[in-house]
Design a protein around this motif. Structure first.
Motif, PDB file in Angstrom:
ATOM      1  N   ASP A   1      28.515  74.719  54.546  1.00 35.87           N
ATOM      2  CA  ASP A   1      28.144  76.114  54.781  1.00 35.87           C
ATOM      3  C   ASP A   1      27.703  76.802  53.506  1.00 35.87           C
ATOM      4  N   LEU A   2      28.095  76.248  52.349  1.00 37.94           N
ATOM      5  CA  LEU A   2      27.842  76.905  51.068  1.00 37.94           C
ATOM      6  C   LEU A   2      27.957  75.891  49.943  1.00 37.94           C
ATOM      7  N   VAL A   3      27.143  76.096  48.905  1.00 38.79           N
ATOM      8  CA  VAL A   3      27.289  75.343  47.649  1.00 38.79           C
ATOM      9  C   VAL A   3      27.647  76.328  46.551  1.00 38.79           C
ATOM     10  N   ILE A   4      28.714  76.029  45.809  1.00 39.27           N
ATOM     11  CA  ILE A   4      29.066  76.783  44.603  1.00 39.27           C
ATOM     12  C   ILE A   4      28.790  75.868  43.419  1.00 39.27           C
ATOM     13  N   SER A   5      28.077  76.367  42.434  1.00 39.42           N
ATOM     14  CA  SER A   5      27.650  75.499  41.335  1.00 39.42           C
ATOM     15  C   SER A   5      27.741  76.211  39.993  1.00 39.42           C
ATOM     16  N   ASP A   6      28.052  75.419  38.954  1.00 41.03           N
ATOM     17  CA  ASP A   6      27.856  75.925  37.605  1.00 41.03           C
ATOM     18  C   ASP A   6      26.368  75.826  37.284  1.00 41.03           C
ATOM     19  N   ILE A   7      25.976  76.247  36.112  1.00 44.15           N
ATOM     20  CA  ILE A   7      24.569  76.139  35.715  1.00 44.15           C
ATOM     21  C   ILE A   7      24.399  75.079  34.640  1.00 44.15           C
ATOM     22  N   GLU A   8      25.215  75.131  33.605  1.00 47.51           N
ATOM     23  CA  GLU A   8      25.109  74.161  32.506  1.00 47.51           C
ATOM     24  C   GLU A   8      26.099  73.028  32.724  1.00 47.51           C
ATOM     25  N   ARG A   9      25.598  71.793  32.702  1.00 52.00           N
ATOM     26  CA  ARG A   9      26.466  70.617  32.781  1.00 52.00           C
ATOM     27  C   ARG A   9      25.736  69.399  32.232  1.00 52.00           C
ATOM     28  N   ASP A  10      26.518  68.454  31.774  1.00 54.78           N
ATOM     29  CA  ASP A  10      25.970  67.207  31.226  1.00 54.78           C
ATOM     30  C   ASP A  10      24.954  67.467  30.121  1.00 54.78           C
ATOM     31  N   GLY A  11      25.187  68.505  29.334  1.00 57.94           N
ATOM     32  CA  GLY A  11      24.288  68.802  28.222  1.00 57.94           C
ATOM     33  C   GLY A  11      22.984  69.450  28.616  1.00 57.94           C
ATOM     34  N   ASN A  12      22.826  69.767  29.894  1.00 59.36           N
ATOM     35  CA  ASN A  12      21.603  70.403  30.383  1.00 59.36           C
ATOM     36  C   ASN A  12      21.923  71.855  30.725  1.00 59.36           C
TER      37      ASN A  12
ATOM     38  N   VAL B   1      32.619  73.775  51.946  1.00 60.79           N
ATOM     39  CA  VAL B   1      31.955  74.186  50.718  1.00 60.79           C
ATOM     40  C   VAL B   1      31.831  72.988  49.796  1.00 60.79           C
ATOM     41  N   LEU B   2      30.665  72.825  49.185  1.00 60.54           N
ATOM     42  CA  LEU B   2      30.462  71.817  48.145  1.00 60.54           C
ATOM     43  C   LEU B   2      30.484  72.537  46.807  1.00 60.54           C
ATOM     44  N   TRP B   3      31.410  72.145  45.932  1.00 60.16           N
ATOM     45  CA  TRP B   3      31.559  72.801  44.625  1.00 60.16           C
ATOM     46  C   TRP B   3      31.147  71.819  43.539  1.00 60.16           C
TER      47      TRP B   3
ATOM     48  N   ILE C   1      34.347  68.303  45.997  1.00 61.66           N
ATOM     49  CA  ILE C   1      34.008  68.465  44.580  1.00 61.66           C
ATOM     50  C   ILE C   1      33.005  67.400  44.148  1.00 61.66           C
ATOM     51  N   ALA C   2      31.962  67.848  43.457  1.00 59.68           N
ATOM     52  CA  ALA C   2      31.019  66.945  42.789  1.00 59.68           C
ATOM     53  C   ALA C   2      30.946  67.362  41.327  1.00 59.68           C
ATOM     54  N   THR C   3      30.858  66.387  40.424  1.00 61.24           N
ATOM     55  CA  THR C   3      30.837  66.717  38.996  1.00 61.24           C
ATOM     56  C   THR C   3      29.440  66.685  38.394  1.00 61.24           C
ATOM     57  N   ASN C   4      28.436  66.286  39.181  1.00 63.02           N
ATOM     58  CA  ASN C   4      27.060  66.301  38.693  1.00 63.02           C
ATOM     59  C   ASN C   4      26.107  66.367  39.878  1.00 63.02           C
ATOM     60  N   SER C   5      24.831  66.544  39.580  1.00 67.72           N
ATOM     61  CA  SER C   5      23.837  66.734  40.647  1.00 67.72           C
ATOM     62  C   SER C   5      23.653  65.485  41.490  1.00 67.72           C
ATOM     63  N   SER C   6      23.723  64.310  40.864  1.00 69.18           N
ATOM     64  CA  SER C   6      23.550  63.057  41.610  1.00 69.18           C
ATOM     65  C   SER C   6      24.662  62.871  42.633  1.00 69.18           C
ATOM     66  N   GLU C   7      25.880  63.167  42.194  1.00 71.58           N
ATOM     67  CA  GLU C   7      27.010  63.057  43.113  1.00 71.58           C
ATOM     68  C   GLU C   7      26.897  64.092  44.227  1.00 71.58           C
TER      69      GLU C   7
ATOM     70  N   PRO D   1      23.124  78.132  51.406  1.00 65.64           N
ATOM     71  CA  PRO D   1      23.231  79.161  50.363  1.00 65.64           C
ATOM     72  C   PRO D   1      23.897  78.608  49.098  1.00 65.64           C
ATOM     73  N   PHE D   2      23.424  79.065  47.936  1.00 66.87           N
ATOM     74  CA  PHE D   2      23.976  78.677  46.628  1.00 66.87           C
ATOM     75  C   PHE D   2      24.556  79.906  45.945  1.00 66.87           C
ATOM     76  N   ILE D   3      25.770  79.767  45.437  1.00 63.22           N
ATOM     77  CA  ILE D   3      26.350  80.771  44.547  1.00 63.22           C
ATOM     78  C   ILE D   3      26.612  80.100  43.207  1.00 63.22           C
ATOM     79  N   PHE D   4      26.176  80.723  42.134  1.00 61.57           N
ATOM     80  CA  PHE D   4      26.422  80.177  40.800  1.00 61.57           C
ATOM     81  C   PHE D   4      27.643  80.860  40.185  1.00 61.57           C
ATOM     82  N   TYR D   5      28.581  80.014  39.741  1.00 64.87           N
ATOM     83  CA  TYR D   5      29.820  80.504  39.118  1.00 64.87           C
ATOM     84  C   TYR D   5      29.838  79.972  37.690  1.00 64.87           C
ATOM     85  N   THR D   6      29.672  80.851  36.742  1.00 62.24           N
ATOM     86  CA  THR D   6      29.455  80.438  35.359  1.00 62.24           C
ATOM     87  C   THR D   6      30.466  81.097  34.419  1.00 62.24           C
TER      88      THR D   6
END
Length: 209
Positions: free
Chosen positions: A138-149, A93-95, A119-125, A168-173
């Motif tokens: 197998d899966l990406v878990i992502s926040d929605i708001e980060r780095d002021g965006n 999993v990529l978080w 773990i990645a802390t931003n989209s570029s990473e 597949p993407f799951i958003f955890y906010t």
């Protein structure tokens, strides 16, 4: 009975007695072991995962009042993860989250059933890690708001889909706007740990089961 036969019988008699003693002990101890010992070890499944250990992990998540789980929710998620350990073992999993410390307990829970979480802390990473690992996730878990965006997670999902990425993407906010629903191209969205873990198992069981 000849002396030779008697001598042979005497020589093997200790072995016979030891076998008889072992059988007797098994018969006598079977019920106590089944009744007392097995429940204590929590029915250890493949890879040595204990149900009680999983429950303790979820109870730590519940220490955050914003994401507190009821005992029934803790029990449901723990039992499902316990049953699915063999399928979950080795999943990747990529978080993505600019504050990964906020999700420590959830990641540890996944780690405890053998899921590998990068773990990645931003989209570029995240993009760099996906490029290095190819389609291994197998899966990406992502926040929605980060780095002021306020839409960084959704924008990155659009980039991945434009590149024909089907992970597949799951958003955890921190908060879910029920009126907006799941972002286009996403598998799900939630602000609750039990829903996140159930959706994660939904994805991994379908891909690896």
């Amino acid at each position: 009975m000849s002396n030779e036969v008697l001598t042979a019988f005497i020589s093997i008699l200790p072995g016979i007695l030891w076998v008889a003693l072992a059988i007797t002990l098994v018969v006598l101890l079977y019920k106590p072991v089944k009744r007392d010992l097995l429940p204590r070890i929590g029915g250890v499944q493949a890879f040595g995962v204990e149900l009680t250990f999983l429950k303790e992990g979820l109870e730590r998540i519940s220490s955050d009042p914003r994401r507190a789980l009821s005992p029934a929710q803790v029990d449901q998620v723990s039992r499902r993860a316990y049953r699915s350990t063999i399928v979950l073992q080795g999943a990747k999993v990529l978080w993505i989250d600019d504050h990964p410390i906020n999700n420590n307990y959830e990641r540890r829970f996944l780690n405890s059933v053998g899921v590998i979480v990068d773990i990645a802390t931003n989209s570029s990473e995240a993009q760099r890690m996906r490029s290095l690992n190819g389609s291994d996730y197998d899966l990406v878990i992502s926040d929605i708001e980060r780095d002021g965006n306020s839409k960084a997670g959704i924008e990155y999902l659009s980039v991945v889909r434009a590149q024909k990425g089907m992970t597949p993407f799951i958003f955890y906010t921190g908060y879910v706007d029920a009126d907006r629903g799941v972002p286009f191209g996403g598998f799900g969205i939630t602000d609750m740990p039990d829903e996140l873990l159930n959706m994660t198992m939904d994805v991994l069981e379908r891909k690896r089961g």
